[in-house]
Write a protein that holds these residues in place. Structure first.
Motif: not given
Length: 305
Positions: A40-54, A57-65
């Protein structure tokens, strides 16, 4: 960012959990978490959206993966091509084996393979349960029965006759059955898989079929335990001739009722995809074919099959 970090990212996306991905890859959760942060630091975006339980993939992650996955496949394919050209045999064998076949036959074969190729390491998973390549940490499985999943890629190793067998001590104490109906007077040793008790045995003799539902005082989901009971004189079993080969050749058990045939099975070496077939996999395929052919020929010579 490391190449291994991308492999971690794909596993986290697959399991929707950093902890589950770490378990599957056999690394610490903290190591997997650090890999996600580096990417994520290399890309400069968050790949995953995290919560305490879940975790999703973020929208950027869906394109990148998908592009990440394709890039890793290309690199792995290039590595395999290079190794084939140079004749390099190395890496880790992660193989799933059924219980008695794995313990009693295949493990010594793999020991020979590792002695011949010292740069290869082994991780063996022995179980009679079905393998999920996307859940279990294995790259290949040696299994009875042809693959039913069209997405898998496999090599048929051999056809495997099954035998009705019992120990000489058991047969000396009881009348030797000569017809399927005779088995009703015997103690059957049952194999059980996923709570399905295999207590109905089907036989064929020329154009006639016979189905008998038997009784017995022992059942197990571990095929090797059924074999041990049979050798110990606890009853009559239907088993793969490969599983019983050492005992048949040594005379610890006898093949009986040979004029009444049971349904044969097949032995397959299965991989998750064609791309996962490496030079090591091909060498193992050839090894398994040679070893099983020699055993079946010996069993045929003594009239056990």
């Amino acid at each position: 960012m490391l190449l291994e970090d991308l492999q971690v990212i794909l596993k986290v996306a697959e399991f929707r959990s950093i902890t589950a991905a770490a378990t599957n890859l056999d690394i610490r959760t903290a190591t997997a978490s650090a890999a996600v942060k580096r990417v994520e630091a290399y890309l400069g975006v968050e790949i995953f959206v995290r919560s305490t339980r879940h975790l999703r993939l973020s929208s950027a992650g869906e394109r990148y993966l998908p592009q990440c996955e394709e890039a890793l496949k290309i690199l792995e394919h290039a590595k395999v091509n290079m190794q084939e050209e140079l004749g390099i045999i190395d890496g880790e064998i992660r193989i799933a084996l059924s219980s008695d076949l794995g313990r009693n036959l295949v493990t010594p074969w793999l020991d020979e393979f590792l002695f011949q190729y010292p740069n290869v390491s082994l991780r063996s998973s022995i179980s009679d349960s079905n393998i999920d390549f996307y859940r279990d940490s294995v790259d290949m499985a040696l299994r009875y029965g042809s693959p039913t999943d069209q997405n898998l890629y496999g090599f048929k190793i051999c056809d495997v006759p099954r035998v009705v067998c019992a120990s000489p001590s058991y047969l000396a104490e009881h009348n030797t059955p000569t017809h399927p109906s005779d088995l009703l007077e015997h103690n059957a040793l049952f194999y059980q898989l996923y709570d399905v008790l295999q207590n109905e045995w089907l036989f064929s003799n020329e154009e006639t079929t016979h189905k008998v539902k038997l009784k017995g005082n022992r059942a197990s989901n571990d095929g090797d335990l059924v074999r041990r009971w049979c050798v110990a004189g606890k009853g009559v079993a239907i088993k793969s001739s490969l599983d019983m080969s050492d005992d048949l050749l040594a005379g610890r058990v006898l093949s009986i009722m040979q004029e009444y045939k049971t349904a044969p099975t097949e032995l397959w070496l299965v991989c998750p995809s064609r791309q996962s077939v490496t030079p090591t996999v091909r060498l193992l395929r050839d090894l398994f074919r040679d070893k099983t052919k020699a055993i079946l020929e010996q069993l045929n010579e003594i009239g056990a099959i």
